[in-house]
Design a protein around this motif. Structure first.
Motif, short mmCIF file in Angstrom:
data_model
loop_
_atom_site.label_atom_id
_atom_site.label_comp_id
_atom_site.label_asym_id
_atom_site.label_seq_id
_atom_site.Cartn_x
_atom_site.Cartn_y
_atom_site.Cartn_z
N ILE A 120 9.43 2.52 10.33
CA ILE A 120 10.06 3.84 10.20
C ILE A 120 8.97 4.87 10.51
CG2 ILE A 120 11.40 5.38 8.73
CD1 ILE A 120 12.68 2.58 9.01
N ARG A 121 9.11 5.58 11.60
CA ARG A 121 8.10 6.54 12.04
C ARG A 121 8.14 7.84 11.23
NH1 ARG A 121 4.56 3.31 14.32
NH2 ARG A 121 5.45 2.12 16.03
N LYS A 122 7.10 8.64 11.39
CA LYS A 122 6.90 9.88 10.63
C LYS A 122 8.14 10.77 10.62
CE LYS A 122 2.02 10.27 11.69
NZ LYS A 122 0.98 11.01 12.41
N ARG A 123 8.38 11.33 9.42
CA ARG A 123 9.37 12.38 9.22
C ARG A 123 10.80 11.94 9.52
NH1 ARG A 123 7.24 17.01 8.08
NH2 ARG A 123 8.76 18.35 9.11
N ALA A 124 11.04 10.63 9.56
CA ALA A 124 12.41 10.13 9.72
C ALA A 124 13.13 10.18 8.38
CB ALA A 124 12.40 8.71 10.27
N LEU A 125 14.45 10.16 8.42
CA LEU A 125 15.27 10.12 7.22
C LEU A 125 16.27 8.98 7.37
CD1 LEU A 125 16.85 13.02 5.27
CD2 LEU A 125 18.20 11.02 5.82
N THR A 131 0.87 -1.18 0.00
CA THR A 131 0.00 0.00 0.00
C THR A 131 0.90 1.23 0.00
OG1 THR A 131 -1.67 -1.20 1.27
CG2 THR A 131 -1.83 1.21 1.25
N ILE A 132 0.60 2.18 -0.91
CA ILE A 132 1.42 3.39 -1.01
C ILE A 132 0.51 4.61 -1.00
CG2 ILE A 132 3.14 4.65 -2.36
CD1 ILE A 132 3.93 1.97 -3.63
N GLY A 133 0.77 5.55 -0.07
CA GLY A 133 -0.06 6.74 0.14
C GLY A 133 0.23 7.87 -0.83
N ILE A 169 6.61 -1.18 7.76
CA ILE A 169 5.74 -0.01 7.89
C ILE A 169 6.60 1.25 7.80
CG2 ILE A 169 4.14 1.25 9.39
CD1 ILE A 169 3.49 -1.57 10.62
N ILE A 170 6.21 2.12 6.86
CA ILE A 170 6.85 3.42 6.70
C ILE A 170 5.75 4.46 6.84
CG2 ILE A 170 8.13 4.91 5.12
CD1 ILE A 170 9.10 2.30 3.73
N GLU A 171 5.83 5.29 7.87
CA GLU A 171 4.79 6.29 8.11
C GLU A 171 4.96 7.49 7.17
OE1 GLU A 171 4.81 6.98 12.38
OE2 GLU A 171 3.72 5.11 12.71
N ILE A 208 3.58 -1.26 3.99
CA ILE A 208 2.69 -0.09 4.05
C ILE A 208 3.57 1.15 4.03
CG2 ILE A 208 0.94 1.12 5.40
CD1 ILE A 208 0.39 -1.77 6.64
N ILE A 209 3.35 2.00 3.02
CA ILE A 209 4.12 3.23 2.86
C ILE A 209 3.14 4.39 2.93
CG2 ILE A 209 5.63 4.56 1.34
CD1 ILE A 209 6.45 1.83 0.09
N GLY A 210 3.41 5.37 3.79
CA GLY A 210 2.50 6.49 4.01
C GLY A 210 2.53 7.53 2.90
N LYS A 211 2.00 8.70 3.24
CA LYS A 211 1.90 9.84 2.32
C LYS A 211 3.20 10.64 2.30
CE LYS A 211 -2.94 10.33 3.52
NZ LYS A 211 -3.90 11.10 4.30
N ARG A 212 3.49 11.22 1.12
CA ARG A 212 4.58 12.18 0.94
C ARG A 212 5.94 11.60 1.34
NH1 ARG A 212 3.22 17.47 0.26
NH2 ARG A 212 4.90 18.20 1.61
N CYS A 213 6.14 10.32 1.06
CA CYS A 213 7.43 9.67 1.29
C CYS A 213 8.22 9.67 0.00
CB CYS A 213 7.22 8.23 1.74
SG CYS A 213 6.41 8.06 3.33
N SER A 214 9.53 9.51 0.10
CA SER A 214 10.34 9.24 -1.09
C SER A 214 11.15 7.98 -0.81
CB SER A 214 11.24 10.42 -1.44
OG SER A 214 12.18 10.68 -0.44
N ILE A 215 11.02 7.04 -1.74
CA ILE A 215 11.79 5.80 -1.68
C ILE A 215 12.74 5.90 -2.86
CG2 ILE A 215 11.69 3.29 -1.58
CD1 ILE A 215 9.93 4.74 0.59
#
Length: 171
Positions: free
Chosen positions: A90-95, A29-31, A72-74, A50-57
């Motif tokens: 990987i929690r929100k806004r991590a790099l 799932t990709i947001g 899980i990638i928030e 599960i990949i959240g919103k506004r991520c870059s892979i």
């Protein structure tokens, strides 16, 4: 390429940018406004990814899992070039810096920064808003305002770049 795996099909928000030669398969799932860059592989053939919103892979990354242990990638996470993520959180806004490896049941806290080339071993927890680096990764300090400003810039620029490239695909 996007492939089903058995009865599982990737669920990808229409705003997601997927670069050429990226491969996504199975229970993924990709947001919204996320970007999946060149030659990245995301497999959901063992457990969910599960990949959240506004991520870059970013380019050449590899995402996978162990049985019964999802990846899980928030939201608003940056995954640098050639990163391997395996059944971690990987929690929100991590790099996650270029060339890093994050292994099973590891958890990267909200707003944390993993330095390039780091190895986060199985089960290791990196606290929120900290910089960790090394093999194995160890916390070296708290995130500064300068770090946070740069991390925010990277999130914003990758969303913009992804949406730009997506607009070219429509033509």
């Amino acid at each position: 390429m996007i492939y089903p795996f058995k009865e599982k099909n990737p669920k990808i928000d229409p705003s997601v940018y997927i670069a050429d030669y990226a491969t996504i398969t199975g229970d993924v799932t990709i947001g919204a406004e996320t970007s999946i860059w060149f030659n990245t592989v995301i497999r959901g053939d063992v457990a969910p990814t599960i990949i959240g919103k506004r991520c870059s892979i970013q380019d050449l990354s590899c995402l996978h899992q162990s049985p019964n242990n999802p990846l899980i990638i928030e939201d608003e996470v940056t995954i640098g070039h050639q990163v391997t993520l395996h059944s971690c959180v990987i929690r929100k806004r991590a790099l996650i810096g270029m060339g890093s490896i994050i292994l099973d049941r590891a958890e990267i806290g909200e707003g944390a920064f993993i330095g390039a080339g780091s190895l986060v071993p199985p089960g290791k927890k990196i606290p929120p808003n900290s910089l960790a680096m090394g093999r194995p990764a160890k916390v070296v300090r708290e995130i500064t305002e300068e770090d946070r400003t740069d991390m925010d810039r990277i999130i914003r620029e990758y969303v913009e770049k992804g949406q730009y490239y997506k607009s070219l695909q429509k033509k």
